[in-house]
Scaffold this active site. Structure first.
Site, PDB file in Angstrom:
ATOM      1  N   LYS A  93      59.183  55.908  91.152  1.00 11.95           N
ATOM      2  CA  LYS A  93      60.594  55.556  91.094  1.00 11.95           C
ATOM      3  C   LYS A  93      60.855  54.568  89.959  1.00 11.95           C
ATOM      4  O   LYS A  93      61.741  54.776  89.157  1.00 11.95           O
ATOM      5  CB  LYS A  93      61.063  54.955  92.429  1.00 11.95           C
ATOM      6  N   ASP A 143      58.773  48.281 102.172  1.00 10.46           N
ATOM      7  CA  ASP A 143      58.712  49.455 101.295  1.00 10.46           C
ATOM      8  C   ASP A 143      59.668  49.184 100.134  1.00 10.46           C
ATOM      9  O   ASP A 143      60.883  49.221 100.306  1.00 10.46           O
ATOM     10  CB  ASP A 143      59.122  50.700 102.088  1.00 10.46           C
ATOM     11  N   TRP A 175      63.808  57.062 104.700  1.00 12.24           N
ATOM     12  CA  TRP A 175      62.421  56.618 104.483  1.00 12.24           C
ATOM     13  C   TRP A 175      61.987  55.657 105.568  1.00 12.24           C
ATOM     14  O   TRP A 175      60.826  55.665 105.992  1.00 12.24           O
ATOM     15  CB  TRP A 175      62.252  56.024 103.086  1.00 12.24           C
TER      16      TRP A 175
HETATM   17  C1  PLP Z   1      60.472  58.131  97.456  1.00 12.09           C
HETATM   18  C2  PLP Z   1      60.332  57.121  98.531  1.00 12.09           C
HETATM   19  C3  PLP Z   1      59.306  57.202  99.486  1.00 12.09           C
HETATM   20  C4  PLP Z   1      58.324  58.330  99.527  1.00 12.09           C
HETATM   21  O1  PLP Z   1      57.402  58.164  98.515  1.00 12.09           O
HETATM   22  P1  PLP Z   1      56.150  59.160  98.313  1.00 12.09           P
HETATM   23  O2  PLP Z   1      55.400  58.428  97.250  1.00 12.09           O
HETATM   24  O3  PLP Z   1      56.694  60.475  97.888  1.00 12.09           O
HETATM   25  O4  PLP Z   1      55.396  59.230  99.589  1.00 12.09           O
HETATM   26  C5  PLP Z   1      59.217  56.205 100.422  1.00 12.09           C
HETATM   27  N1  PLP Z   1      60.095  55.188 100.445  1.00 12.09           N
HETATM   28  C6  PLP Z   1      61.104  55.072  99.558  1.00 12.09           C
HETATM   29  C7  PLP Z   1      62.039  53.922  99.634  1.00 12.09           C
HETATM   30  C8  PLP Z   1      61.249  56.036  98.571  1.00 12.09           C
HETATM   31  O5  PLP Z   1      62.254  55.948  97.682  1.00 12.09           O
END
Ligand code: PLP
Length: 356
Positions: free
Chosen positions: A193, A169, A102
């Site tokens: 998540k 993030d 990511w």
């Molecule tokens: C799942 C995830 C993403 C991507 O998220 P989307 O909402 O599908 O764009 C980005 N960063 C992390 C750490 C993730 O676990």
């Protein structure tokens, strides 16, 4: 029978959230209308959005500290490009920590806007640890990191001190542990998540970092415009925001992030203790960087795969296979995962010893 859901995302939510959400689909707030058919400008939904935004800040300890919370669309993947669009100056540069897939995706987007400096990377070791001992250039427009690497099962335990804005993030560990969130200037997290269903992204932003960076930003990608519109610049993802609110209320009811963190610690300790005790398994991530949200582990002998897979499926476990880039297994033990479900997995791992 309800399964023990170890999926990495979209993922488990509290059972009481599913129940409340399903009631609101039929009759929201005794209005005689479904949450899915009311106007996003209706008094009832504006109240949902306002409470979700303020409760997110309250739980993070950021109320009254110059932060705004937004519930946007486009997932964390859109935040990958909104961060540089809003924060990187024309001809500027940004510093990135490359700790996983990511992070790599975030770096790829930032490159469309300017120079990216990779301050540290664990790519050579297939991201089995968090890079450390790196330096952040003080002339970068911001530093970007990923607090929890969902795929590899590593988690940052410490965050660097720097005088430039810190962007993080937190998609897969938001609201799971108590941090000093005021150290961050921009936090984003896809809801699916640890916070809600897919369809909305929480963005928490310190307003003062949104000074003009010299760019003309299209409206939907401009954080300042979303703040001004109180997260209603266009039709928000009404249901995803509502279910996120229910989850935030559930966290508050548990006693807040610190209380939820204690439960998360107990779950992670239980599972890692079995991985370390059981001679049939080994952890995939460096011990000091182990994630308390996504526990990655492998069988020492791949010949036991079919036996183990049959055992956990029989026990009502779902979503356990690891991501293809790590292999093995990944147990995502997000906030809503009860410790009883973790015990079921541990029991299955123990049972494998008697079956081979
Ligand atoms: C799942 C995830 C993403 C991507 O998220 P989307 O909402 O599908 O764009 C980005 N960063 C992390 C750490 C993730 O676990």
């Amino acid at each position: 029978m309800k399964k023990h859901n170890y999926s990495a995302g979209p993922s488990i939510l509290p059972q009481e959230v599913f129940e409340k959400a399903s009631k609101a689909v039929l009759n929201f707030n005794d209005s005689g209308l479904s949450i899915l058919e009311i106007s996003h400008r209706s008094k009832d939904f504006v109240a949902v959005m306002d409470e979700a935004r303020s409760l997110a800040l309250e739980l993070l300890g950021l109320q009254g500290k110059g932060y705004q919370a937004l519930f946007l669309q486009g997932g964390a993947s859109t935040a990958f490009l909104m961060a540089p669009y809003n924060l990187m100056k024309e001809n500027g540069k940004a510093a990135y920590l490359d700790s996983g897939t990511w992070a790599t995706a975030a770096i790829k987007e930032a490159k469309y806007f300017g120079e990216t400096v990779i301050v540290g990377s664990s790519k050579e070791e297939n991201y089995n640890h968090i890079p450390k001992g790196y330096e952040i250039p003080s002339d970068a427009d911001y530093f970007h990191c990923t607090s929890n690497n969902t795929i590899f099962g590593t988690q940052m335990k410490e965050f660097p001190a720097t005088n430039i804005p810190v962007v993080c993030d937190m998609s897969s560990d938001i609201f799971s542990r108590d941090l000093d969130f005021s150290k961050f200037d921009l936090i984003y997290a896809g809801a699916q998540k640890n916070m809600g269903p897919a369809g909305t992204t929480l963005v928490v932003i310190k307003e003062e970092i949104l000074e003009k960076n010299g760019r003309t930003i299209p409206s939907m990608l401009d954080y300042a415009k979303h703040i001004k519109a109180e997260s209603m610049y266009n039709t928000p993802p009404v249901f995803a925001v509502y279910v996120s609110l229910l989850t935030l209320q559930w966290i508050k009811g548990k006693g807040g992030i610190a209380a939820v963190e204690k439960l998360n610690d107990a779950k992670a300790d239980l599972l890692y203790a079995e991985i370390d005790r059981n001679p049939l398994f080994k952890g995939a991530a460096a011990v000091e960087d182990r994630s308390k949200m996504n526990v990655t582990f492998l069988l020492n002998n791949a010949d036991h795969t079919a036996t183990f897979d049959a055992l956990w499926k029989e026990a009502g476990i779902s979503g356990l296979p690891g991501h293809r880039s790590v292999g093995g297994y990944r147990a995502s033990i997000y906030n809503a995962m009860p410790i009883e479900s973790v015990q079921v997995l541990v029991d299955v791992m123990k049972a494998l010893e008697t079956k081979i």
